[in-house]
Design a protein around this motif. Structure first.
Motif, short mmCIF file in Angstrom:
data_model
loop_
_atom_site.label_atom_id
_atom_site.label_comp_id
_atom_site.label_asym_id
_atom_site.label_seq_id
_atom_site.Cartn_x
_atom_site.Cartn_y
_atom_site.Cartn_z
N GLN A 60 -13.91 -9.36 25.22
CA GLN A 60 -14.75 -8.76 24.18
C GLN A 60 -13.94 -7.72 23.40
OE1 GLN A 60 -18.10 -9.47 23.45
NE2 GLN A 60 -17.67 -11.19 24.82
N TRP A 61 -14.21 -7.65 22.09
CA TRP A 61 -13.63 -6.60 21.27
C TRP A 61 -14.57 -5.40 21.34
CZ3 TRP A 61 -13.80 -11.53 18.68
CH2 TRP A 61 -12.54 -12.17 18.60
N ARG A 62 -14.00 -4.23 21.59
CA ARG A 62 -14.80 -3.00 21.65
C ARG A 62 -14.13 -1.92 20.80
NH1 ARG A 62 -15.69 -5.14 26.72
NH2 ARG A 62 -17.87 -5.64 27.09
N VAL A 63 -14.96 -0.99 20.35
CA VAL A 63 -14.49 0.06 19.45
C VAL A 63 -13.80 1.18 20.21
CG1 VAL A 63 -16.25 -0.47 17.71
CG2 VAL A 63 -16.71 1.26 19.46
N ARG A 64 -12.97 1.88 19.48
CA ARG A 64 -12.29 3.08 19.96
C ARG A 64 -12.60 4.21 18.99
NH1 ARG A 64 -11.75 -0.02 23.55
NH2 ARG A 64 -9.92 -0.43 24.83
N THR A 65 -12.64 5.43 19.52
CA THR A 65 -12.82 6.61 18.66
C THR A 65 -11.58 7.48 18.74
OG1 THR A 65 -13.82 7.94 20.40
CG2 THR A 65 -15.32 6.65 19.02
N VAL A 78 -19.29 0.03 23.25
CA VAL A 78 -19.86 -0.62 22.07
C VAL A 78 -18.99 -1.81 21.66
CG1 VAL A 78 -20.53 -0.29 19.66
CG2 VAL A 78 -20.79 1.59 21.30
N ARG A 79 -19.62 -2.98 21.62
CA ARG A 79 -18.92 -4.17 21.15
C ARG A 79 -18.70 -4.07 19.65
NH1 ARG A 79 -19.89 -9.60 22.00
NH2 ARG A 79 -21.53 -9.34 20.48
N THR A 80 -17.50 -4.42 19.21
CA THR A 80 -17.14 -4.33 17.80
C THR A 80 -18.11 -5.10 16.92
OG1 THR A 80 -14.82 -4.04 18.37
CG2 THR A 80 -15.31 -4.80 16.13
N LEU A 81 -18.43 -6.33 17.30
CA LEU A 81 -19.31 -7.15 16.47
C LEU A 81 -20.71 -6.55 16.38
CD1 LEU A 81 -18.08 -10.68 17.60
CD2 LEU A 81 -17.40 -9.38 15.55
N ASP A 82 -21.20 -5.95 17.46
CA ASP A 82 -22.50 -5.28 17.42
C ASP A 82 -22.46 -4.08 16.49
OD1 ASP A 82 -23.42 -7.13 19.30
OD2 ASP A 82 -23.14 -5.76 21.00
N ASP A 110 -5.33 -10.24 13.09
CA ASP A 110 -6.11 -10.90 14.15
C ASP A 110 -7.17 -11.76 13.46
OD1 ASP A 110 -7.76 -11.67 16.24
OD2 ASP A 110 -7.78 -9.68 17.17
N VAL A 111 -6.74 -12.94 13.04
CA VAL A 111 -7.61 -13.83 12.26
C VAL A 111 -8.85 -14.22 13.06
CG1 VAL A 111 -7.75 -16.10 11.15
CG2 VAL A 111 -5.76 -14.63 10.75
N ALA A 112 -8.71 -14.44 14.36
CA ALA A 112 -9.87 -14.83 15.18
C ALA A 112 -10.94 -13.75 15.16
CB ALA A 112 -9.43 -15.11 16.62
N GLN A 113 -10.55 -12.51 15.36
CA GLN A 113 -11.53 -11.41 15.34
C GLN A 113 -12.13 -11.24 13.94
OE1 GLN A 113 -11.98 -6.70 16.52
NE2 GLN A 113 -9.97 -7.61 16.66
#
Length: 179
Positions: A60-65, A78-82, A110-113
């Protein structure tokens, strides 16, 4: 303008100083209503939400602060897509997605993301992180249907001259600005 915008009044000062748009990242994650406050005050066209994203071990892609300071960077659940969906719901008029796993390595975006983000993103989507060759720009426009692609080090170092990149993209029938 990005960095340090945590409230409408700061954004107002920056806009009055000449900025066209306001970009928020960590402050919006810390306090999501900030996005709506900015959109209500200045219109969605003025509100850019920057998202720093990393693919984790579970796929899963997740955000960073706070990614500007390695000592302060935090991984969130938090999932990036959400977050892309929520940021738009709150009033983001543009999303800049920095795919941190690709950032600085010059092996392509990152074309897939970005493709998955594009499927959920109904406002302009700007790709960030990974450009190392003119083909990388073409790939992200053609394969992920982004509205823009940004890069820094390849331009600052002269590795990719901007006029040559524009010629290359025009030859691939990808629209670029003249100015």
């Amino acid at each position: 303008m990005a960095g340090g915008i945590r409230d409408v009044e700061t954004a107002r000062r920056v806009l009055h100083a000449g900025a066209d748009k306001i970009s928020v990242n960590s402050p919006a994650l810390e306090r999501p209503p900030l996005i709506a406050e900015l959109a209500d005050a200045f219109g969605v066209q003025c509100v850019v939400v920057g998202i720093d994203s990393v693919r984790e071990a579970d796929g899963q892609w997740r955000v960073r602060t706070n990614t500007g300071d390695p000592d302060k960077t935090r991984a969130l659940a938090v999932r990036t897509l959400d977050w892309i969906v929520e940021a738009q719901r709150l009033g983001a008029g543009e999303i800049v997605l920095n795919c941190m796993d690709s950032d600085g390595v010059r092996r392509g975006y990152d074309v897939a993301q970005l493709r998955e983000a594009r499927a959920l993103c109904h406002v302009p989507l700007v790709a960030s992180g990974g450009a190392g060759a003119p083909e990388h720009f073409a790939d992200v426009f053609e394969q992920a249907d982004v509205d823009g692609a940004l890069a820094a080090s390849v331009f600052h170092s002269g590795a990719i001259p901007i006029p040559g990149l524009k010629r290359f993209l025009r030859q691939r029938e990808i629209e670029v600005r003249d100015v």
